[in-house]
Design a protein around this motif. Structure first.
Motif, PDB file in Angstrom:
ATOM      1  N   LEU A 149       0.834  -1.204   0.000  1.00 60.29           N
ATOM      2  CA  LEU A 149       0.000   0.000   0.000  1.00 60.29           C
ATOM      3  C   LEU A 149       0.866   1.250   0.000  1.00 60.29           C
ATOM      4  CD1 LEU A 149      -2.962  -0.859   2.406  1.00 60.29           C
ATOM      5  CD2 LEU A 149      -2.882  -0.948  -0.080  1.00 60.29           C
ATOM      6  N   LEU A 152       1.856   1.819  -3.445  1.00 63.80           N
ATOM      7  CA  LEU A 152       0.739   2.445  -4.161  1.00 63.80           C
ATOM      8  C   LEU A 152       0.726   3.949  -3.888  1.00 63.80           C
ATOM      9  CD1 LEU A 152      -2.101   2.261  -5.655  1.00 63.80           C
ATOM     10  CD2 LEU A 152      -3.055   2.181  -3.347  1.00 63.80           C
ATOM     11  N   ARG A 154       3.148   5.813  -3.042  1.00 63.59           N
ATOM     12  CA  ARG A 154       4.290   6.435  -3.702  1.00 63.59           C
ATOM     13  C   ARG A 154       4.016   6.626  -5.196  1.00 63.59           C
ATOM     14  NH1 ARG A 154       9.594   5.559  -4.881  1.00 63.59           N
ATOM     15  NH2 ARG A 154       9.569   3.309  -5.040  1.00 63.59           N
ATOM     16  N   SER A 155       3.390   5.604  -5.804  1.00 59.05           N
ATOM     17  CA  SER A 155       3.110   5.700  -7.241  1.00 59.05           C
ATOM     18  C   SER A 155       2.098   6.819  -7.509  1.00 59.05           C
ATOM     19  CB  SER A 155       2.594   4.366  -7.783  1.00 59.05           C
ATOM     20  OG  SER A 155       1.225   4.193  -7.482  1.00 59.05           O
ATOM     21  N   LEU A 156       1.302   7.160  -6.497  1.00 63.98           N
ATOM     22  CA  LEU A 156       0.329   8.243  -6.664  1.00 63.98           C
ATOM     23  C   LEU A 156       0.868   9.556  -6.106  1.00 63.98           C
ATOM     24  CD1 LEU A 156      -2.874   6.234  -5.682  1.00 63.98           C
ATOM     25  CD2 LEU A 156      -2.239   6.971  -7.960  1.00 63.98           C
ATOM     26  N   ARG A 157       2.164   9.569  -5.813  1.00 58.81           N
ATOM     27  CA  ARG A 157       2.855  10.772  -5.340  1.00 58.81           C
ATOM     28  C   ARG A 157       2.221  11.381  -4.089  1.00 58.81           C
ATOM     29  NH1 ARG A 157       2.918  14.899  -9.561  1.00 58.81           N
ATOM     30  NH2 ARG A 157       0.756  14.283  -9.605  1.00 58.81           N
ATOM     31  N   ALA A 158       1.831  10.500  -3.152  1.00 59.05           N
ATOM     32  CA  ALA A 158       1.270  10.985  -1.888  1.00 59.05           C
ATOM     33  C   ALA A 158       2.363  11.674  -1.080  1.00 59.05           C
ATOM     34  CB  ALA A 158       0.692   9.813  -1.089  1.00 59.05           C
ATOM     35  N   GLN A 162      -0.050  12.961   3.577  1.00 58.99           N
ATOM     36  CA  GLN A 162      -1.119  12.125   3.008  1.00 58.99           C
ATOM     37  C   GLN A 162      -0.909  10.657   3.331  1.00 58.99           C
ATOM     38  OE1 GLN A 162      -0.787  13.458  -1.052  1.00 58.99           O
ATOM     39  NE2 GLN A 162      -2.651  14.676  -0.906  1.00 58.99           N
TER      40      GLN A 162
ATOM     41  N   ARG B  59       8.140  -1.290 -13.121  1.00 59.51           N
ATOM     42  CA  ARG B  59       8.342  -0.323 -12.036  1.00 59.51           C
ATOM     43  C   ARG B  59       9.319   0.779 -12.436  1.00 59.51           C
ATOM     44  NH1 ARG B  59       6.210  -4.354  -9.655  1.00 59.51           N
ATOM     45  NH2 ARG B  59       4.980  -4.081  -7.751  1.00 59.51           N
ATOM     46  N   LEU B  64       9.019   4.138 -10.155  1.00 56.54           N
ATOM     47  CA  LEU B  64       9.169   3.679  -8.775  1.00 56.54           C
ATOM     48  C   LEU B  64      10.588   3.193  -8.502  1.00 56.54           C
ATOM     49  CD1 LEU B  64       5.798   1.754  -8.352  1.00 56.54           C
ATOM     50  CD2 LEU B  64       6.466   3.850  -7.177  1.00 56.54           C
ATOM     51  N   LEU B  65      11.285   2.775  -9.567  1.00 58.82           N
ATOM     52  CA  LEU B  65      12.670   2.336  -9.421  1.00 58.82           C
ATOM     53  C   LEU B  65      13.533   3.177 -10.365  1.00 58.82           C
ATOM     54  CD1 LEU B  65      12.216  -1.559  -9.434  1.00 58.82           C
ATOM     55  CD2 LEU B  65      12.653  -0.092  -7.447  1.00 58.82           C
ATOM     56  N   PRO B  82       7.431   8.880  -9.966  1.00 58.22           N
ATOM     57  CA  PRO B  82       6.020   8.603 -10.263  1.00 58.22           C
ATOM     58  C   PRO B  82       5.379   9.799 -10.954  1.00 58.22           C
ATOM     59  CG  PRO B  82       6.548   7.891  -8.042  1.00 58.22           C
ATOM     60  CD  PRO B  82       7.765   8.592  -8.560  1.00 58.22           C
ATOM     61  N   PRO B  84       1.772  11.425 -12.891  1.00 58.54           N
ATOM     62  CA  PRO B  84       0.317  11.273 -13.036  1.00 58.54           C
ATOM     63  C   PRO B  84      -0.103  10.843 -14.440  1.00 58.54           C
ATOM     64  CG  PRO B  84       0.937  13.593 -12.874  1.00 58.54           C
ATOM     65  CD  PRO B  84       2.165  12.801 -12.583  1.00 58.54           C
ATOM     66  N   LEU B  88      -1.180   2.649 -12.935  1.00 64.05           N
ATOM     67  CA  LEU B  88      -0.562   1.377 -12.596  1.00 64.05           C
ATOM     68  C   LEU B  88      -1.613   0.422 -12.030  1.00 64.05           C
ATOM     69  CD1 LEU B  88       2.283   0.160 -12.527  1.00 64.05           C
ATOM     70  CD2 LEU B  88       2.647   1.293 -10.330  1.00 64.05           C
ATOM     71  N   PHE B  90      -1.674  -3.344 -10.312  1.00 61.36           N
ATOM     72  CA  PHE B  90      -0.787  -4.369  -9.776  1.00 61.36           C
ATOM     73  C   PHE B  90      -1.391  -5.755  -9.961  1.00 61.36           C
ATOM     74  CE2 PHE B  90      -0.180  -0.422  -7.454  1.00 61.36           C
ATOM     75  CZ  PHE B  90       1.195  -0.257  -7.494  1.00 61.36           C
ATOM     76  N   ARG B  94      -4.799  -4.547  -4.543  1.00 63.33           N
ATOM     77  CA  ARG B  94      -4.135  -3.549  -3.703  1.00 63.33           C
ATOM     78  C   ARG B  94      -5.071  -2.402  -3.342  1.00 63.33           C
ATOM     79  NH1 ARG B  94       2.252  -2.385  -4.722  1.00 63.33           N
ATOM     80  NH2 ARG B  94       2.302  -4.597  -5.188  1.00 63.33           N
ATOM     81  N   LEU B  95      -6.231  -2.750  -2.807  1.00 64.86           N
ATOM     82  CA  LEU B  95      -7.190  -1.721  -2.400  1.00 64.86           C
ATOM     83  C   LEU B  95      -7.004  -1.429  -0.917  1.00 64.86           C
ATOM     84  CD1 LEU B  95     -10.310  -3.167  -4.236  1.00 64.86           C
ATOM     85  CD2 LEU B  95      -8.723  -1.426  -5.043  1.00 64.86           C
ATOM     86  N   LEU B  96      -7.425  -0.231  -0.518  1.00 66.05           N
ATOM     87  CA  LEU B  96      -7.383   0.129   0.894  1.00 66.05           C
ATOM     88  C   LEU B  96      -8.594  -0.523   1.571  1.00 66.05           C
ATOM     89  CD1 LEU B  96      -5.353   2.014  -0.343  1.00 66.05           C
ATOM     90  CD2 LEU B  96      -6.303   3.893   0.953  1.00 66.05           C
ATOM     91  N   TYR B 107      -9.397   7.647  -4.784  1.00 68.14           N
ATOM     92  CA  TYR B 107      -8.219   7.904  -3.936  1.00 68.14           C
ATOM     93  C   TYR B 107      -7.157   8.758  -4.648  1.00 68.14           C
ATOM     94  CZ  TYR B 107      -4.294   6.819  -0.769  1.00 68.14           C
ATOM     95  OH  TYR B 107      -3.222   6.906   0.072  1.00 68.14           O
ATOM     96  N   PRO B 108      -6.796   8.441  -5.906  1.00 66.26           N
ATOM     97  CA  PRO B 108      -5.788   9.279  -6.586  1.00 66.26           C
ATOM     98  C   PRO B 108      -6.254  10.723  -6.747  1.00 66.26           C
ATOM     99  CG  PRO B 108      -6.123   7.234  -7.788  1.00 66.26           C
ATOM    100  CD  PRO B 108      -7.204   7.299  -6.760  1.00 66.26           C
ATOM    101  N   LEU B 111      -5.820  12.486  -3.422  1.00 67.46           N
ATOM    102  CA  LEU B 111      -4.416  12.837  -3.176  1.00 67.46           C
ATOM    103  C   LEU B 111      -4.003  14.022  -4.045  1.00 67.46           C
ATOM    104  CD1 LEU B 111      -2.630   9.364  -2.934  1.00 67.46           C
ATOM    105  CD2 LEU B 111      -3.430  10.823  -1.087  1.00 67.46           C
ATOM    106  N   ALA B 112      -4.599  14.099  -5.245  1.00 68.34           N
ATOM    107  CA  ALA B 112      -4.246  15.186  -6.156  1.00 68.34           C
ATOM    108  C   ALA B 112      -5.006  16.470  -5.824  1.00 68.34           C
ATOM    109  CB  ALA B 112      -4.527  14.768  -7.597  1.00 68.34           C
ATOM    110  N   ARG B 156      -9.322   2.840 -10.608  1.00 66.62           N
ATOM    111  CA  ARG B 156      -8.432   3.728  -9.853  1.00 66.62           C
ATOM    112  C   ARG B 156      -7.227   4.133 -10.703  1.00 66.62           C
ATOM    113  NH1 ARG B 156      -5.845   1.040  -4.745  1.00 66.62           N
ATOM    114  NH2 ARG B 156      -4.774  -0.096  -6.392  1.00 66.62           N
TER     115      ARG B 156
END
Lengths: 249, 272
Positions: A149, A152, A154-158, A162, B59, B64-65, B82, B84, B88, B90, B94-96, B107-108, B111-112, B156
């Motif tokens: 998570l 995830l 990080r990939s969404l630039r939180a 956040q 990745r 991410l890498l 990363p 926008p 991605l 997975f 990988r849900l909350l 969610y994205p 965050l934005a 998502r």
């Protein structure tokens, strides 16, 4: 809860009272050793009705609530630090464990000496005793956050904030509440021990009065019952808050 | 969705190498000088044996890498983190778990910093796009089926209207029939969105069904050993799976995978 769920709880309480009564009758115990349940119940009601308990109850409640809020609040911050910084954990954890290993009973007179017999010393004692379980539970909870998570996030630039608000705190919440359940009952112990070490008001003071100058053993038991009920009520309050915030997952 | 200009979302991988650090501190090469060009709006399938670095490659593209050597470009600009413009999905949804399906999808956007009303509008578009029953958006992930959860994850990933969609074996946990249906739905979605899609898979039929090109990677450290064009006309349908072109392509892919000794340990000389 429906009626069926309450039945075993009421039944178990009835059984407890019956055994109590049986011990008194069979053992032939005088009321100043163990008063029968109906005497305690009667004294409980009169002591509340005539205002004997009330000022002491208020004093103790204020100590418990303030101590819990301060102790748990600090523990959340420190627990997060322990989880996120290996260096901080290495430096701080010996002191935390040592502080926890010293019985609060030994520390209480010293703290009363330092902070006086009033509210402050009780709040310090309560926060000390609440701190450890909540800090450890917070650390464990924050560490339990699923690394996938976090990826995830990080990939969404939180941002850090956040990540904390949307991933770490929600993931750690069940664990934190586990620590708070332990902490809130310990806060009751802390307040009583603190008052024992020196105070002019509070439920522990009332117990001392009842068994000493008043020699009113039923009142002592009625006060014990009050302390127990305070513990149960606060515990249930934490559970209710947990249900609200954590809910079903 | 918005129609991106032709050529947007193009990805170039130039001389890309990546190594993990092993426990003893020695570098463990995972990708070895990968060169690959993915045109904007295309679909590429990455296929290769387990542990060949497919997910690592994904990745790196996702930012991410950071590659040890070489670079990954998106629209001719290096990917430094990363982005926008990249969505991605997975292997697992990988849900909350403490959020409803709807709140996971948005969610994205949250965050934005999107305002609530705009999030709600976008949610309606997204559920429609991925074929999610609006009635289930209030449910928690634990109450949803595996397929529905992956739909939520797909929605998502599409939330910020990415130019590029990266999928890491997205349907591998689903049963074969559901998986095939999801592959076709992905194609419908791609036709509407004009996004570039890079999909890691280890199913040859899935790769052929979905992709313009199937890129075969060697065992670790992963190199491109073949880049095979799938000559099956679009729009593709389930009947296409029986075509001669399909079995010819599959045979070709298998031959290259055979080169790489799939499932065996890596002979040292292969890497040289």
């Amino acid at each position: 809860m429906n009626r069926g769920a309450w039945l075993p709880i009421v039944g178990a309480f009835g059984f407890f009272v019956l055994v109590w009564k049986a011990v008194v009758v069979v053992g032939g115990l005088p009321p100043f050793i163990l008063p029968p349940p109906e005497t305690v119940a009667e004294r409980f009601i009169t002591a509340w009705a005539d205002g004997t308990v009330w000022p002491h109850f208020v004093t103790t409640m204020v100590e418990i609530v303030l101590g819990f809020v301060v102790g748990a609040g600090l523990a959340l911050v420190v627990g997060y630090g322990l989880a996120r910084s290996a260096l901080f954990e290495r430096i701080a954890s010996p002191y935390l464990v040592a502080a926890q290993a010293i019985p609060i009973l030994v520390l209480a007179p010293l703290l009363v000496l330092w902070f006086g017999p009033g509210l402050a010393s009780k709040v310090v004692i309560c926060s000390l005793i609440v701190f450890f379980p909540v800090a450890i539970a917070t650390m464990v909870g924050i560490r339990s956050v699923d690394a996938r998570l976090l990826e995830l996030g990080r990939s969404l630039r939180a941002t850090h904030r956040q990540v904390l608000a949307t991933l770490e705190i929600p993931a750690a919440l069940p664990s934190i509440f586990g620590g708070m359940r332990v902490g809130v009952t310990l806060a009751v112990v802390g307040a009583v021990v603190g008052e024992w070490a020196g105070a002019s008001k509070g439920l522990a003071v009332l117990i001392n009065l009842a068994r000493g100058s008043l020699f009113d053993i039923p009142l002592m038991f009625a006060t014990l019952l009050t302390i127990a009920l305070v513990g149960v009520a606060l515990y249930l309050a934490v559970v209710a808050l947990e249900r609200r915030l954590v809910g079903a997952r | 969705m918005n129609s991106t200009a032709v050529g947007r979302g193009g990805i170039q991988l130039c001389d890309l190498s990546f190594a993990f650090r092993s426990r003893t501190g020695e570098p463990l090469p995972v990708l070895d000088r990968v060169d690959l060009e993915i045109p904007g709006g295309g679909i590429i399938a990455l296929i290769g044996p387990n542990g060949c670095g497919k997910s690592t490659l994904l990745r790196v593209i996702a930012g991410l890498l950071v590659p040890a050597n070489g670079e990954a470009l998106l629209d001719e600009v290096p990917i430094v983190g990363p982005d926008p413009r990249i969505g991605l999905v997975f292997q697992e949804p990988r849900l909350l778990p403490w959020r409803s399906a709807a709140d996971n999808i948005t969610y994205p956007l949250e965050l934005a910093g999107w305002p609530v009303e705009r999030r709600a509008e976008r949610l309606a578009t997204l559920t429609e796009l991925v074929g999610l029953d609006p009635a289930v958006t209030g449910a928690r992930p634990s109450e949803l089926s595996g397929g529905t959860r992956q739909r939520v994850a797909l929605a998502r990933a599409l939330a910020l209207e990415p130019e590029v969609l990266l999928l890491d074996e997205p349907f591998s946990a689903l049963d074969a029939l559901t998986r095939e249906r999801f592959d076709f739905e992905l194609l419908r979605l791609w036709e509407r969105s004009a996004a570039t899609i890079v999909m890691v898979t280890h199913s040859i039929p899935e790769g052929i069904l979905v992709a313009d090109r199937v890129v075969v990677l060697s065992p670790r450290p992963g190199r491109v050993v073949a880049d095979i064009v799938v000559e099956v006309p679009r729009p593709r349908s389930i009947a296409d799976l029986d075509e001669a072109a399909v079995s010819r392509t599959a045979r070709e892919i298998r031959a290259h995978l055979g080169d790489t000794d799939i499932g065996e340990t890596v002979p040292a000389e292969l890497a040289s």
